[in-house]
Write a protein that holds these residues in place. Sequence first.
Motif, PDB file in Angstrom:
ATOM      1  N   VAL A 123      10.758  13.445  -6.764  1.00  0.00           N
ATOM      2  CA  VAL A 123      11.354  12.605  -7.741  1.00  0.00           C
ATOM      3  C   VAL A 123      11.961  11.302  -7.083  1.00  0.00           C
ATOM      4  N   VAL A 124      12.283  11.145  -5.972  1.00  0.00           N
ATOM      5  CA  VAL A 124      13.073  10.018  -5.604  1.00  0.00           C
ATOM      6  C   VAL A 124      12.072   9.039  -4.606  1.00  0.00           C
ATOM      7  N   ALA A 125      11.519   9.753  -3.673  1.00  0.00           N
ATOM      8  CA  ALA A 125      10.766   9.170  -2.730  1.00  0.00           C
ATOM      9  C   ALA A 125       9.162   8.980  -2.739  1.00  0.00           C
ATOM     10  N   LYS A 126       8.690  10.090  -3.557  1.00  0.00           N
ATOM     11  CA  LYS A 126       7.007  10.163  -3.460  1.00  0.00           C
ATOM     12  C   LYS A 126       6.464   8.882  -4.169  1.00  0.00           C
ATOM     13  N   PRO A 127       7.080   8.572  -5.445  1.00  0.00           N
ATOM     14  CA  PRO A 127       6.661   7.391  -6.038  1.00  0.00           C
ATOM     15  C   PRO A 127       6.408   6.152  -5.356  1.00  0.00           C
ATOM     16  N   VAL A 128       7.610   5.936  -4.523  1.00  0.00           N
ATOM     17  CA  VAL A 128       7.688   4.791  -3.578  1.00  0.00           C
ATOM     18  C   VAL A 128       6.772   4.863  -2.457  1.00  0.00           C
ATOM     19  N   VAL A 129       6.411   6.097  -2.002  1.00  0.00           N
ATOM     20  CA  VAL A 129       5.477   6.456  -0.944  1.00  0.00           C
ATOM     21  C   VAL A 129       3.993   6.105  -1.430  1.00  0.00           C
ATOM     22  N   GLU A 130       3.725   6.448  -2.618  1.00  0.00           N
ATOM     23  CA  GLU A 130       2.479   6.177  -3.449  1.00  0.00           C
ATOM     24  C   GLU A 130       2.268   4.745  -3.651  1.00  0.00           C
ATOM     25  N   SER A 131       3.283   3.933  -4.156  1.00  0.00           N
ATOM     26  CA  SER A 131       3.242   2.462  -4.101  1.00  0.00           C
ATOM     27  C   SER A 131       2.926   1.856  -2.702  1.00  0.00           C
ATOM     28  N   VAL A 132       3.561   2.493  -1.803  1.00  0.00           N
ATOM     29  CA  VAL A 132       3.484   1.737  -0.492  1.00  0.00           C
ATOM     30  C   VAL A 132       1.930   2.086  -0.052  1.00  0.00           C
ATOM     31  N   LEU A 133       1.323   3.209  -0.227  1.00  0.00           N
ATOM     32  CA  LEU A 133       0.012   3.347  -0.015  1.00  0.00           C
ATOM     33  C   LEU A 133      -1.016   2.373  -0.932  1.00  0.00           C
ATOM     34  N   GLU A 134      -0.477   1.835  -1.999  1.00  0.00           N
ATOM     35  CA  GLU A 134      -1.344   1.290  -2.821  1.00  0.00           C
ATOM     36  C   GLU A 134      -1.171  -0.413  -2.252  1.00  0.00           C
ATOM     37  N   GLY A 135      -0.270  -0.595  -1.161  1.00  0.00           N
ATOM     38  CA  GLY A 135      -0.173  -1.966  -0.792  1.00  0.00           C
ATOM     39  C   GLY A 135       1.236  -2.646  -1.149  1.00  0.00           C
ATOM     40  N   TYR A 136       1.950  -1.997  -1.870  1.00  0.00           N
ATOM     41  CA  TYR A 136       3.497  -2.670  -1.997  1.00  0.00           C
ATOM     42  C   TYR A 136       4.303  -2.218  -1.075  1.00  0.00           C
ATOM     43  N   ASN A 137       5.558  -2.948  -0.680  1.00  0.00           N
ATOM     44  CA  ASN A 137       6.494  -2.652   0.131  1.00  0.00           C
ATOM     45  C   ASN A 137       7.519  -1.812  -0.678  1.00  0.00           C
ATOM     46  N   GLY A 138       8.125  -0.953   0.064  1.00  0.00           N
ATOM     47  CA  GLY A 138       8.976  -0.004  -0.381  1.00  0.00           C
ATOM     48  C   GLY A 138      10.376   0.362   0.282  1.00  0.00           C
ATOM     49  N   THR A 139      11.246   0.856  -0.312  1.00  0.00           N
ATOM     50  CA  THR A 139      12.501   1.112   0.420  1.00  0.00           C
ATOM     51  C   THR A 139      13.287   2.368  -0.381  1.00  0.00           C
ATOM     52  N   ALA A 171       7.553  11.948   3.903  1.00  0.00           N
ATOM     53  CA  ALA A 171       6.990  10.786   3.559  1.00  0.00           C
ATOM     54  C   ALA A 171       5.941  10.212   4.608  1.00  0.00           C
ATOM     55  N   LEU A 172       5.995  10.582   5.886  1.00  0.00           N
ATOM     56  CA  LEU A 172       5.163  10.520   6.822  1.00  0.00           C
ATOM     57  C   LEU A 172       4.115  11.458   6.842  1.00  0.00           C
ATOM     58  N   GLU A 173       4.486  12.779   6.446  1.00  0.00           N
ATOM     59  CA  GLU A 173       3.456  13.852   6.232  1.00  0.00           C
ATOM     60  C   GLU A 173       2.450  13.416   5.078  1.00  0.00           C
ATOM     61  N   ASP A 174       2.874  12.919   3.796  1.00  0.00           N
ATOM     62  CA  ASP A 174       2.005  12.592   2.834  1.00  0.00           C
ATOM     63  C   ASP A 174       1.380  11.311   3.319  1.00  0.00           C
ATOM     64  N   ILE A 175       1.824  10.491   3.934  1.00  0.00           N
ATOM     65  CA  ILE A 175       1.031   9.238   4.375  1.00  0.00           C
ATOM     66  C   ILE A 175       0.012   9.619   5.325  1.00  0.00           C
ATOM     67  N   LEU A 176       0.236  10.311   6.379  1.00  0.00           N
ATOM     68  CA  LEU A 176      -0.913  10.816   7.395  1.00  0.00           C
ATOM     69  C   LEU A 176      -1.790  11.482   6.559  1.00  0.00           C
ATOM     70  N   SER A 177      -1.698  12.309   5.537  1.00  0.00           N
ATOM     71  CA  SER A 177      -2.550  13.166   4.989  1.00  0.00           C
ATOM     72  C   SER A 177      -3.776  12.534   4.188  1.00  0.00           C
ATOM     73  N   VAL A 178      -3.327  11.146   3.827  1.00  0.00           N
ATOM     74  CA  VAL A 178      -4.428  10.163   3.175  1.00  0.00           C
ATOM     75  C   VAL A 178      -4.817   9.247   3.769  1.00  0.00           C
ATOM     76  N   MET A 179      -4.307   8.923   5.170  1.00  0.00           N
ATOM     77  CA  MET A 179      -4.906   7.894   5.744  1.00  0.00           C
ATOM     78  C   MET A 179      -6.170   8.340   6.698  1.00  0.00           C
ATOM     79  N   SER A 180      -7.126   7.421   6.856  1.00  0.00           N
ATOM     80  CA  SER A 180      -8.330   7.517   7.467  1.00  0.00           C
ATOM     81  C   SER A 180      -8.159   6.854   8.933  1.00  0.00           C
ATOM     82  N   LEU A 181      -8.281   7.665  10.072  1.00  0.00           N
ATOM     83  CA  LEU A 181      -8.211   7.219  11.164  1.00  0.00           C
ATOM     84  C   LEU A 181      -9.102   6.379  11.670  1.00  0.00           C
TER      85      LEU A 181
END
Length: 945
Positions: A123-139, A171-181
């Motif tokens: 509820v709190v962090a995942k929308p920000v993480v998804e926004s960061v993956l789209e290119g926005y900065n987040g806190t 957050a780092l777990e979600d980011i690593l799951s969608v990133m391409s090495l």
Amino acid sequence: MAATGRASVRSVERHGAPPRAAGRSRSVAPHRRPSHSLARPAADNDGDSETVFYTDSCRVRVAVRLRPKNSDDLAHGADFDSCVELQPECKKLRLKKNNWNCESYKFDEVFSENASQKRIYEVVAKPVVESVLEGYNGTVMAYGQTGTGKTYTVGRLGKDDPSERGIMVRALEDILSVMSLETDGVAISFLQLYLESVQDLLAPEKTNIPIVEDPKTGEVSLPGAAIVEIRDLEHVFQLLQIGEMNRHAANTKMNTESSRSHAILIIHIQRSSRAKDESTTSLPNGTGDLFSDSLPPVLKSKLLIVDLAGSERIDKSGSEGHMIEEAKFINLSLTSLGKCINAIAENSPHIPIRDSKLTRILRDSFGGTARTSLIVTIGPSARHFSETSSTIMFGQRAMKIVNTIRIKEEVDYESLYKKVEREVDHLTSEMERQQKLKNSEKMQLERKLRESEASLNDLKVTSAVKIENIEMEKHQLECTVKTLMMDLEKEKGKNNLLSEQIIYLETSLGENKQKQLENISNTNILADKTKSDEKKIRELLRQLEDERSRSASMNDQLSVLQELSDAQSYVQANMTCELEKQLSRTTEEFTSQICSLEEKIAELISEKELVYEELKSTQEKVQQEMRHRQGLEDEILRLKQSLADNCSEESKALCGMVRSGSGLGHVPFMSKSGKSREFLSSQRGNISKIFEEVGLPNVLALLKSEEIEVQIHAVKVVANLAAEDINQEKIVEEGGLDALLSLLETSENTTIHRVTAGAIANLAMNGSNQGLIMNKGGARLLANVAFKTDDPQTLRMVAGALANLCGNEKLHVMLKQDGGIKALLGMFRSGHNEVIAQIARGMANFAKCESRVISQGHRKGRSLLIEEGVLNWMVANSSAFSASTRRHIELAFCHLAQNEDNARDIILTGGIKELIRISRESSRDDTRNLAKKALNSNQAFLEFQ
């Protein structure tokens, strides 16, 4: 990444719409009221790439989490004295001051004490993480009174129990799951704000890190902070665990593990913009043509996860001594943050950003360009009504802030450059392969031609020998036939003679018979003669028969010989004909092969001419490169001449090249005078200029130069490059580590030893490089240099490199076997304070890592340091050096004392007295507490207290 001139920057403003994925179209909504911003970004960038910004407006989202009742609340009767009443279904809470006075507040989300970590993250962090993956900065930030669960919500590792994991790990777990090495990159920095000083939790020796604001873009950065690229979730756990171990914490009346600093995790993300065509087709003003199809754009963003220290009152927390100073700085920074949020929420013309370093770091999070989620944590007890009310009002004011979030999309010239470079290398190798293949085919054809000519000559010789043998056999048969004919003629003559004798005897017999008839009277006389004549006739007839049989046998032999002669003549004729036909066919085949070979030779000659022309053009390019290289070497020699006047400061300047984390930096020197700073600035500028013009492979090639001065300055450039994390991997991939180790082994020059050791010390700051250095014999080479030289500056560099290697517990056994510990201890002979400081730091690193491994159960037994005699040295010299050196020795003492197997050696060497002194007189609270913990946890030490 190089670019000529300054690239233009275009900004596309979007308001009123939520952020969308990179592959969706962006529409323009009605303009909203602009909000006050802590950061005012400029419409330009650093000039290295063409950048486009997509902006949007978004309010700060605030959620509330209620902590469950703890034992302290229950002990004070909190079951009947709760000041908070939650209404999660309405997203409201009621704050009761007493039974007749209460107020209601509404938030974006309200969590009860039973809410799971997973739900809070989603509820709190995942929308920000998804926004960061789209290119926005987040806190994502946690705020609240001390002891209400901020660190549990944000920083809980949950390595053993995944359900307990906090926002950082998830957050780092979600980011690593969608990133391409292959195309994307993720890196983190972990910092703490302690006593109004920014410190690096991943490299604790880095303190007082400056905060820099880019005057062009308004972005906030922290140069000097360690940025570590992460590989997997296990690496994340390791880094976060290191950061938590280095974070300041203390025991207060309100919280047994109260955080005494603000923790800030910065996640840097770079992603390739895969759906660029779709995302730009609907943008106005033709902004879809900003990037060419051949230039791959990338999205750069960062996510800040902030675990604020809890606000507290001195009378409630029971803080004393140094902890009062900590609480003062914590409350001042939180007060400054609250003032800034109030000013932004009220549209005040002045925002006091610079009152605290915390507000400077978070200037993009409130009213800036980042998508921000805030979770405020509260407790249920009415005893803390004022703190709970202040926390809730902080969240209410934060909800009024609107941020203008922004996507920054850049052209990745660096990836394009690497792609072109790989293509050039591929075409070069393919051309070389084709050339080798043509040469190989030419050599095979020439070899086949030589073999065919040799076979033809052998066949001619064999045919001539066969013909000669047949001629000899024919001649022998003719001689045999002639001999048999002569014998036959002789036999025929003998037969004729016998026939004449028989005729004569028959005639004589007839005459004798007639005479017998005529002369009967002479019968008796002639009877005997007749008998003898008849006997002779029978013998002659027998001889005649024998001669006839012999004549028949001779005739048979003659016929056989004639048939044999005819057969040999036929065979000889057939063989001669067959050989002539075979020779004719072979001659025709060889003639055709020779013609084919002549045609291929003509083709090869034409190809050779083309290759010669290509080779000639390549030679011209090589000559141009040689002239360019000679010019660069002349430039290096000129730079060397300009540096000759500063020879006395050269060693300390080299320290400036090396990161402070390697143990080679010397902060007092760096701030001693403006002249030193100007010298370092000019030197770095020169080195940067050399690197841009020459390139890393050419710089590494200069390490093999025959001129010692060129080698020295090439090593200095490599040492400067190795001081930056981004260059270390490139240096190792290009063979720079092998070249440095080879130079350290083969060179006898003291300056080369000093600078090379400094470069290796920089590379040793990276954990992945430490194993390579050890496996390639780096510790052994450093130990050899330490034993051979007395130069204090060289010893300081070698000691710094070995001290960095001591910080990896996996290498301890190999380090001891290669003589690294013995060399580190042996460098004490120099008596130089800075060398001894590095020795003490290495021992502290070694003891700390070893203590951690033993406490985790991965290793048992006596310390390797004690086996090498380090304990005796520390006991004899623990109080003879500067404060920083003594602090490292004290830390090493405390960590060695954690291992029960070391107790007997500590007691026998007198180290127990030093340990007791540290527990009472050490200048640092954490060191005293660590010594007390070691003394109280070991039964053998209790007898001496």
